[in-house]
Design a protein around this motif. Structure first.
Motif, PDB file in Angstrom:
ATOM      1  N   GLY A  22      42.728  43.681  50.236  1.00  0.00           N
ATOM      2  CA  GLY A  22      42.949  42.261  50.023  1.00  0.00           C
ATOM      3  C   GLY A  22      44.130  41.943  49.123  1.00  0.00           C
ATOM      4  N   GLY A  23      44.789  42.968  48.591  1.00  0.00           N
ATOM      5  CA  GLY A  23      45.878  42.726  47.657  1.00  0.00           C
ATOM      6  C   GLY A  23      45.405  41.952  46.436  1.00  0.00           C
ATOM      7  N   ASP A  24      44.162  42.215  46.021  1.00  0.00           N
ATOM      8  CA  ASP A  24      43.522  41.492  44.918  1.00  0.00           C
ATOM      9  C   ASP A  24      43.974  42.074  43.579  1.00  0.00           C
ATOM     10  OD1 ASP A  24      41.814  40.364  43.017  1.00  0.00           O
ATOM     11  OD2 ASP A  24      40.062  40.457  44.352  1.00  0.00           O
ATOM     12  N   VAL A  25      45.007  41.491  43.021  1.00  0.00           N
ATOM     13  CA  VAL A  25      45.608  41.997  41.786  1.00  0.00           C
ATOM     14  C   VAL A  25      44.629  41.916  40.619  1.00  0.00           C
ATOM     15  CG1 VAL A  25      47.498  41.681  40.138  1.00  0.00           C
ATOM     16  CG2 VAL A  25      47.937  41.495  42.581  1.00  0.00           C
ATOM     17  N   GLY A  26      43.821  40.859  40.561  1.00  0.00           N
ATOM     18  CA  GLY A  26      42.835  40.728  39.484  1.00  0.00           C
ATOM     19  C   GLY A  26      41.814  41.851  39.502  1.00  0.00           C
ATOM     20  N   ALA A  27      41.312  42.160  40.691  1.00  0.00           N
ATOM     21  CA  ALA A  27      40.333  43.246  40.815  1.00  0.00           C
ATOM     22  C   ALA A  27      40.989  44.593  40.504  1.00  0.00           C
ATOM     23  CB  ALA A  27      39.722  43.259  42.209  1.00  0.00           C
ATOM     24  N   LEU A  28      42.205  44.801  40.990  1.00  0.00           N
ATOM     25  CA  LEU A  28      42.909  46.050  40.692  1.00  0.00           C
ATOM     26  C   LEU A  28      43.149  46.191  39.195  1.00  0.00           C
ATOM     27  CD1 LEU A  28      45.464  46.062  43.632  1.00  0.00           C
ATOM     28  CD2 LEU A  28      43.576  47.677  43.294  1.00  0.00           C
ATOM     29  N   ASP A  29      43.516  45.098  38.546  1.00  0.00           N
ATOM     30  CA  ASP A  29      43.741  45.110  37.101  1.00  0.00           C
ATOM     31  C   ASP A  29      42.486  45.582  36.362  1.00  0.00           C
ATOM     32  OD1 ASP A  29      45.182  44.644  34.690  1.00  0.00           O
ATOM     33  OD2 ASP A  29      44.276  42.666  34.525  1.00  0.00           O
ATOM     34  N   ALA A  30      41.318  45.141  36.828  1.00  0.00           N
ATOM     35  CA  ALA A  30      40.055  45.513  36.189  1.00  0.00           C
ATOM     36  C   ALA A  30      39.667  46.964  36.469  1.00  0.00           C
ATOM     37  CB  ALA A  30      38.940  44.580  36.655  1.00  0.00           C
ATOM     38  N   LEU A  31      40.117  47.528  37.582  1.00  0.00           N
ATOM     39  CA  LEU A  31      39.732  48.882  37.981  1.00  0.00           C
ATOM     40  C   LEU A  31      40.665  49.967  37.449  1.00  0.00           C
ATOM     41  CD1 LEU A  31      38.797  48.057  41.666  1.00  0.00           C
ATOM     42  CD2 LEU A  31      37.201  48.797  39.884  1.00  0.00           C
ATOM     43  N   LEU A  32      41.886  49.595  37.118  1.00  0.00           N
ATOM     44  CA  LEU A  32      42.885  50.575  36.679  1.00  0.00           C
ATOM     45  C   LEU A  32      42.999  50.591  35.160  1.00  0.00           C
ATOM     46  CD1 LEU A  32      45.723  49.707  39.231  1.00  0.00           C
ATOM     47  CD2 LEU A  32      43.925  51.442  39.450  1.00  0.00           C
ATOM     48  N   SER A  33      43.029  51.775  34.601  1.00  0.00           N
ATOM     49  CA  SER A  33      43.244  51.931  33.169  1.00  0.00           C
ATOM     50  C   SER A  33      44.643  51.440  32.812  1.00  0.00           C
ATOM     51  CB  SER A  33      43.098  53.401  32.782  1.00  0.00           C
ATOM     52  OG  SER A  33      43.559  53.621  31.471  1.00  0.00           O
ATOM     53  N   ASP A  34      44.773  50.864  31.637  1.00  0.00           N
ATOM     54  CA  ASP A  34      46.098  50.434  31.178  1.00  0.00           C
ATOM     55  C   ASP A  34      47.065  51.605  31.094  1.00  0.00           C
ATOM     56  OD1 ASP A  34      45.226  47.822  31.018  1.00  0.00           O
ATOM     57  OD2 ASP A  34      44.893  47.886  28.850  1.00  0.00           O
ATOM     58  N   ASP A  35      46.540  52.817  30.928  1.00  0.00           N
ATOM     59  CA  ASP A  35      47.360  54.027  30.802  1.00  0.00           C
ATOM     60  C   ASP A  35      47.460  54.809  32.107  1.00  0.00           C
ATOM     61  OD1 ASP A  35      47.729  53.528  28.064  1.00  0.00           O
ATOM     62  OD2 ASP A  35      45.825  54.499  27.588  1.00  0.00           O
TER      63      ASP A  35
END
Length: 126
Positions: A22-35
């Protein structure tokens, strides 16, 4: 506890798949570590911000993502996931597709599981 952790990872993997499709940047942001450290199929090292930017700008559009052969190995607050995927989409307006092997390292910290590292390799189809 191991069974619960494995179920959590299955859920996170399903959420990741949906976010990528879905190209859901918000969900990806929550799933990926900042590092996050991601090595793509061309050997490039990408960060979380690189990945989010590609989805946000629609430079990368994943249209099909069929996964299989998924294995999860829990090691305390770390999970190693390996899987194969048939992926089709567009990158920079150019169609791409193929079979890929992925390894993802999920780490449980703070508010839940996040992907800390990932690697993708193109593999022969079949």
């Amino acid at each position: 506890m191991a069974v619960q952790g494995e179920q959590e990872i299955w859920s996170q993997e399903a959420q990741l798949r949906q976010a990528m499709l879905g190209g859901d940047v918000g969900a990806l942001d929550a799933l990926l570590s900042d590092d996050l450290v991601f090595t793509d199929q061309a050997g490039r090292l990408l960060t979380k911000q690189d990945d989010l930017a590609a989805h946000r700008s629609r430079l990368l559009r994943i249209e099909r993502l069929d996964t299989g052969d998924t294995q999860i190995r829990l090691l305390g607050d770390t999970a190693i996931v390996t899987l194969k995927a048939d992926v089709q989409g567009q990158y920079g307006g150019q169609a791409f597709g193929g079979a890929f092997a992925y390894t993802r390292i999920w780490v449980r910290a703070g508010q839940g599981w996040r992907i800390a590292a990932a690697h993708c390799s193109e593999i022969a189809q079949g």
